[in-house]
Motif scaffolding. Structure first.
Motif, short mmCIF file in Angstrom:
data_model
loop_
_atom_site.label_atom_id
_atom_site.label_comp_id
_atom_site.label_asym_id
_atom_site.label_seq_id
_atom_site.Cartn_x
_atom_site.Cartn_y
_atom_site.Cartn_z
N ARG A 7 0.86 -1.19 0.00
CA ARG A 7 0.00 0.00 0.00
C ARG A 7 0.90 1.24 0.00
O ARG A 7 1.82 1.35 0.82
N LEU A 8 0.64 2.15 -0.91
CA LEU A 8 1.45 3.37 -1.01
C LEU A 8 1.33 4.19 0.26
O LEU A 8 0.24 4.32 0.84
N ARG A 9 2.43 4.76 0.70
CA ARG A 9 2.47 5.55 1.93
C ARG A 9 2.90 7.00 1.66
O ARG A 9 2.36 7.92 2.23
N LYS A 10 3.93 7.17 0.80
CA LYS A 10 4.40 8.51 0.43
C LYS A 10 4.63 8.55 -1.08
O LYS A 10 4.95 7.52 -1.69
N ASP A 11 4.48 9.74 -1.67
CA ASP A 11 4.76 9.85 -3.10
C ASP A 11 6.26 9.98 -3.32
O ASP A 11 7.05 9.98 -2.37
N LYS A 12 6.67 10.09 -4.59
CA LYS A 12 8.10 10.10 -4.90
C LYS A 12 8.83 11.33 -4.36
O LYS A 12 10.06 11.35 -4.29
N ASN A 13 8.07 12.35 -3.99
CA ASN A 13 8.67 13.56 -3.41
C ASN A 13 8.71 13.51 -1.88
O ASN A 13 9.12 14.47 -1.23
N GLY A 14 8.25 12.39 -1.32
CA GLY A 14 8.28 12.24 0.13
C GLY A 14 7.05 12.79 0.83
O GLY A 14 7.02 12.84 2.07
N ARG A 15 6.02 13.19 0.08
CA ARG A 15 4.80 13.73 0.68
C ARG A 15 3.93 12.59 1.21
O ARG A 15 3.59 11.68 0.47
N PRO A 16 3.57 12.63 2.50
CA PRO A 16 2.68 11.60 3.05
C PRO A 16 1.34 11.63 2.33
O PRO A 16 0.78 12.70 2.08
N LEU A 17 0.83 10.48 1.96
CA LEU A 17 -0.42 10.39 1.21
C LEU A 17 -1.62 10.35 2.15
O LEU A 17 -1.57 9.76 3.23
N MET A 18 -2.71 10.99 1.71
CA MET A 18 -3.97 10.89 2.43
C MET A 18 -4.50 9.46 2.30
O MET A 18 -4.10 8.71 1.42
N ALA A 19 -5.42 9.10 3.20
CA ALA A 19 -5.96 7.73 3.19
C ALA A 19 -6.54 7.38 1.82
O ALA A 19 -6.38 6.25 1.33
N SER A 20 -7.21 8.34 1.19
CA SER A 20 -7.85 8.07 -0.11
C SER A 20 -6.82 7.89 -1.23
O SER A 20 -7.14 7.37 -2.30
N GLU A 21 -5.57 8.32 -1.00
CA GLU A 21 -4.53 8.21 -2.01
C GLU A 21 -3.65 6.97 -1.84
O GLU A 21 -2.80 6.68 -2.67
N GLN A 22 -3.86 6.27 -0.73
CA GLN A 22 -2.99 5.13 -0.42
C GLN A 22 -3.46 3.88 -1.16
O GLN A 22 -4.05 2.97 -0.60
#
Length: 464
Positions: A424-439
């Motif tokens: 499950r994705l946790r952070k994007d490639k820039n290191g930004r923590p993802l919201m629950a809907s983006e994980q």
């Protein structure tokens, strides 16, 4: 969408609901996702050094718990016979044009009790056996302390006690397993005997319940709280060995023997000088030669104990042998090493490698697995491959770096391709923590454009 919150462990309260499993730094699940926290959970997590938790629906979980309690209180306060509250009706006083009156109230039928299922009977027997054993164990522990004095204290310092053995303790199957391992160790090392009740607890009672209820990661996480390193290692090796033997489709007796041989394989360490139990550095060469005596000491201790099986002793004596003859103490080669011993030696190496030690940090599971896979001259390759499918290169709960630069957490392993779990994705490639809907959840077996680059360190908690 459920609301997720990350809180400090000090702010955790009973009734809060976990949004994901709590996983130790060694990658072992301490509590499952969806658990409603209790005081005992919070105390346990504090002792394990957990600093933060992710919880969901906090208000709902608490209010729901309170509402349930109030409802149960109201039901308890109701009279047991509601029909007794209704006065008899005088038919002569009834006005035909008036409102309808119920002349007769038949008491509600009590539904017949369902016959207990086989599992109900079995669990009732297990509970009784467990209660009887706990009382015997507490009494036996007290007598051993009094009889062996300083020797008992030294052993206690080396092992640690997995749980306070008071009568009001409700044992989790894994806690019971750890306590039983401790009990067996005491009896064999101090008394050269093994009581049938403890043997039954280990080989029948606990094994049956663990197989029906517990996952491997849950059981291993409990073992981490079993006591000092030696105690936790014995439990872990026994558990790994049992599950691997099951995966290899060995007979029930072979599974039990392999598990017992695994958990008793290092009992001979108690015959080593006390300073070796808690070393905070690597062993010197002279010390290594002394430590190499422990498989033979384990074998002798087991053989000298009535009620044990010869195969347990053989496994313990051979668990440091290697396929190419470079192992010890006998320098056995290939098929001269018993199959169960070949299972236990793999579990022993993996458990030791992935455990924190005073002189080094734990190795990540993928590193430990690569070491096993890369040494075909030392370990049975076919068994290593089955073990790899069982445990996986990237166990559940670990944070990983993807080739895209994104951070993800392992949701589940993939037995068909251990290098490509579900994440499950946790952070994007820039290191930004993802919201629950983006994980988003990704099955890497179907995403050949992505691969796991490495495991990342992420505090002491990892979330699925």
């Amino acid at each position: 969408m459920a609301k997720l919150s990350t809180i400090k462990i000090e702010l955790a309260e009973p009734g809060m609901k976990l949004a994901g499993p709590v996983v130790s730094a060694a990658g072992q699940t301490l509590l499952k996702s969806g658990t409603l926290l209790e005081e005992t959970h919070i105390d346990f997590l504090k002792r394990r050094g957990i600093r933060t938790l992710q919880v969901s629906d906090v208000e709902f979980a608490k209010s729901d718990s309170e509402m349930l309690k109030k409802t149960l209180d109201r039901i308890e306060a109701m009279p047991t016979d509601v029909t007794a509250m209704i006065d008899e009706v005088d038919v002569s006083t009834i006005d035909p044009g008036g409102p309808a009156v119920v002349l007769d109230r038949m008491p509600a039928e009590t539904p017949p009790k369902e016959a207990p299922t086989h599992r109900d009977v079995m669990m009732e027997q297990l509970d009784k056996t467990r209660k009887d054993w706990k009382e015997k164990r507490a009494d036996r522990k007290k007598k051993l302390e009094q009889k062996h004095g300083e020797t008992y204290k030294k052993m206690d310092d080396a092992l640690g006690d997995p749980k306070p053995l008071t009568k009001d303790v409700v044992f989790h199957p894994a806690n019971l397993f750890s306590a039983a391992v401790r009990d067996v160790t005491e009896q064999i090392y101090l008394e050269k005997k093994l009581t049938p009740d403890t043997l039954d607890i280990l080989t029948k009672n606990i094994t049956m319940e663990i197989l029906s209820r517990q996952g491997l990661s849950t059981l291993l996480s409990r073992a981490q709280a079993a006591g000092q390193y030696l105690m936790a290692h014995m439990v872990n090796v026994g558990v790994f060995s049992m599950y691997l033997a099951i995966q290899m489709e060995l007979s029930s007796q072979e599974v039990q023997d392999t598990a017992m041989g695994g958990l008793l394989s290092d009992i001979g360490m108690l015959a080593m000088p006390e300073r070796y139990w808690v070393l905070d550095r690597e062993l010197w060469q002279k010390e290594q030669s002394q430590i190499r005596r422990h498989p033979e000491e384990s074998r002798k201790l087991i053989l000298a104990t009535p009620g044990t099986r010869e195969l347990w002793a053989r496994i313990a004596g051979q668990h440091h042998e290697r396929l190419d003859g470079s192992g010890y103490p006998q320098g056995l080669k290939g098929k001269d090493i018993d199959l169960s011993a070949r299972i236990v030696q793999i579990c022993d190496v993996y458990a030791a490698s992935t455990a924190d030690r005073a002189f080094r940090d734990a190795h990540f599971p993928d590193d430990a697995m690569r070491q096993l896979m890369g040494k075909q001259n030392l370990y049975d390759r076919s068994i290593v491959e089955i073990f790899c499918q069982l445990v996986g290169f990237f166990p559940e709960g670990y944070l990983v770096l993807l080739s895209s630069g994104e951070h993800a957490v392992v949701v589940s392993t993939n037995p068909k391709n251990v290098f490509r779990p579900v994440v499950r994705l946790r952070k994007d490639k820039n290191g930004r923590p993802l919201m629950a809907s983006e994980q988003h959840v990704l099955d890497l077996s179907g995403r050949l454009d992505l691969r796991i680059v490495k495991i990342l360190e992420d505090d002491s908690v990892r979330w699925v």
